[in-house]
Design an enzyme around this catalytic site. Structure first.
Site, PDB file in Angstrom:
ATOM      1  CB  SER A   8      19.842  52.035  57.921  1.00  0.00           C
ATOM      2  OG  SER A   8      20.454  51.426  59.039  1.00  0.00           O
ATOM      3  N   PRO A  10      20.416  46.617  54.557  1.00  0.00           N
ATOM      4  CG  PRO A  10      21.686  47.212  52.679  1.00  0.00           C
ATOM      5  CD  PRO A  10      21.577  47.420  54.156  1.00  0.00           C
ATOM      6  CE  LYS A  12      19.219  44.499  61.809  1.00  0.00           C
ATOM      7  NZ  LYS A  12      18.681  45.385  62.858  1.00  0.00           N
ATOM      8  CG  ASP A  65      17.305  46.950  68.832  1.00  0.00           C
ATOM      9  OD1 ASP A  65      17.840  47.695  67.996  1.00  0.00           O
ATOM     10  OD2 ASP A  65      17.710  46.854  69.996  1.00  0.00           O
ATOM     11  CG  PHE A 139      24.594  42.068  58.463  1.00  0.00           C
ATOM     12  CD1 PHE A 139      24.450  42.718  59.678  1.00  0.00           C
ATOM     13  CD2 PHE A 139      23.614  41.152  58.090  1.00  0.00           C
ATOM     14  CE1 PHE A 139      23.363  42.458  60.512  1.00  0.00           C
ATOM     15  CE2 PHE A 139      22.518  40.898  58.909  1.00  0.00           C
ATOM     16  CZ  PHE A 139      22.399  41.558  60.123  1.00  0.00           C
ATOM     17  CE  LYS A 162      22.868  35.967  60.013  1.00  0.00           C
ATOM     18  NZ  LYS A 162      23.170  37.366  59.740  1.00  0.00           N
ATOM     19  CG  HIS A 167      19.981  36.517  65.947  1.00  0.00           C
ATOM     20  ND1 HIS A 167      20.807  35.955  64.995  1.00  0.00           N
ATOM     21  CD2 HIS A 167      20.169  37.857  65.844  1.00  0.00           C
ATOM     22  CE1 HIS A 167      21.479  36.911  64.380  1.00  0.00           C
ATOM     23  NE2 HIS A 167      21.107  38.076  64.868  1.00  0.00           N
ATOM     24  NE  ARG A 168      17.928  40.576  61.942  1.00  0.00           N
ATOM     25  CZ  ARG A 168      19.229  40.267  61.975  1.00  0.00           C
ATOM     26  NH1 ARG A 168      19.723  39.383  61.125  1.00  0.00           N
ATOM     27  NH2 ARG A 168      20.054  40.839  62.818  1.00  0.00           N
TER      28      ARG A 168
HETATM   29  P1  IMP Z   1      20.645  46.938  65.261  1.00  0.00           P
HETATM   30  O1  IMP Z   1      19.758  45.796  65.558  1.00  0.00           O
HETATM   31  O2  IMP Z   1      20.454  47.454  63.879  1.00  0.00           O
HETATM   32  O3  IMP Z   1      20.646  47.979  66.325  1.00  0.00           O
HETATM   33  O4  IMP Z   1      22.133  46.426  65.178  1.00  0.00           O
HETATM   34  C1  IMP Z   1      22.645  45.495  65.992  1.00  0.00           C
HETATM   35  C2  IMP Z   1      24.085  45.202  65.627  1.00  0.00           C
HETATM   36  O5  IMP Z   1      24.320  43.883  66.073  1.00  0.00           O
HETATM   37  C3  IMP Z   1      24.422  45.226  64.143  1.00  0.00           C
HETATM   38  O6  IMP Z   1      24.988  46.439  63.744  1.00  0.00           O
HETATM   39  C4  IMP Z   1      25.456  44.129  64.021  1.00  0.00           C
HETATM   40  O7  IMP Z   1      26.721  44.639  64.300  1.00  0.00           O
HETATM   41  C5  IMP Z   1      25.043  43.176  65.119  1.00  0.00           C
HETATM   42  N1  IMP Z   1      24.177  42.136  64.565  1.00  0.00           N
HETATM   43  C6  IMP Z   1      22.846  42.004  64.699  1.00  0.00           C
HETATM   44  N2  IMP Z   1      22.396  40.930  64.040  1.00  0.00           N
HETATM   45  C7  IMP Z   1      23.484  40.395  63.459  1.00  0.00           C
HETATM   46  C8  IMP Z   1      23.662  39.265  62.618  1.00  0.00           C
HETATM   47  O8  IMP Z   1      22.733  38.542  62.222  1.00  0.00           O
HETATM   48  N3  IMP Z   1      24.916  39.024  62.237  1.00  0.00           N
HETATM   49  C9  IMP Z   1      25.968  39.786  62.622  1.00  0.00           C
HETATM   50  N4  IMP Z   1      25.869  40.849  63.379  1.00  0.00           N
HETATM   51  C10 IMP Z   1      24.620  41.152  63.804  1.00  0.00           C
END
Ligand code: IMP
Length: 184
Positions: A8, A10, A12, A65, A139, A162, A167-168
């Site tokens: 959900s 954007p 990502k 995740d 975000f 970034k 990590h991502r």
């Molecule tokens: P999910 O992976 O969508 O369950 O969300 C994980 C939560 O971790 C997100 O809502 C963010 O608050 C935080 N998060 C995950 N990746 C990032 C990032 O790259 N930057 C900032 N916050 C992150």
């Protein structure tokens, strides 16, 4: 090839596109809410989500995740990051860290791809939680996370910058490299 990214968020999607465009793979956002179970690890949350979705979607897809792990808080918010972001928010985290010297933290991401089988790709970035929000990009917790060796927070970086260290970005890079080999 088109590939569904079930999310959900954007932010990502924007990050993922940069990795797959060069491969000629079009990543599109599929909004398909799935259960995010309470578990101890991101891997378990991702695997459950993939299994649930695989019973409902007919073509390959992936999800991510991720979470923020703060060492002084013994890894909190970790697997609860999305919930904590919505409830306590960044200000709540800064309050929890008031007077705490060790501000080290890391983000971790588990990218799970389903093509009839499960494939997991992981990434981690270490850094620290600064004292006040800086920057307007990215975000989530980006405005207070400064990766090790950098003067700026994730929110003060371009998506490319970034991605290069996040990590991502690391998990997506591993996924994109794997896909490149396996698309041959
Ligand atoms: P999910 O992976 O969508 O369950 O969300 C994980 C939560 O971790 C997100 O809502 C963010 O608050 C935080 N998060 C995950 N990746 C990032 C990032 O790259 N930057 C900032 N916050 C992150």
């Amino acid at each position: 090839m088109r590939l569904a990214f079930v999310t959900s968020n954007p932010g990502k999607i924007e990050e993922a596109r940069k990795y797959f465009e060069p491969l000629g793979v079009e990543v599109y956002q599929l909004r398909f809410p799935y259960p995010e179970i309470q578990a101890d690890t991101l891997e378990e949350v991702a695997e459950y989500g993939v299994k649930w979705l695989s019973e409902r979607l007919n073509s390959p897809f992936f999800l991510d995740d991720s979470g923020l792990f703060i060492n002084a808080l013994r890894g909190f918010p970790g697997v609860y990051s999305a919930y904590v972001y919505k409830t306590l928010g960044i200000d709540g985290i800064l309050k929890l860290l008031e007077g705490v010297d060790d501000r080290s933290a890391y983000f971790k991401s588990v990218v799970a791809y389903w093509d009839g089988e499960l494939h997991l790709f992981k990434g981690r970035v270490d850094g620290e939680i600064i004292h006040e929000k800086k920057g307007s990009g990215g975000f989530g917790f980006d405005p207070v996370f400064r990766p090790l060796g950098f003067e700026r927070t994730f929110a003060e970086m371009t998506t490319e910058e970034k991605n290069g260290i996040s990590h991502r970005g690391r998990a997506l890079k591993a996924f994109a490299e794997w896909l490149k080999e396996n698309l041959k």
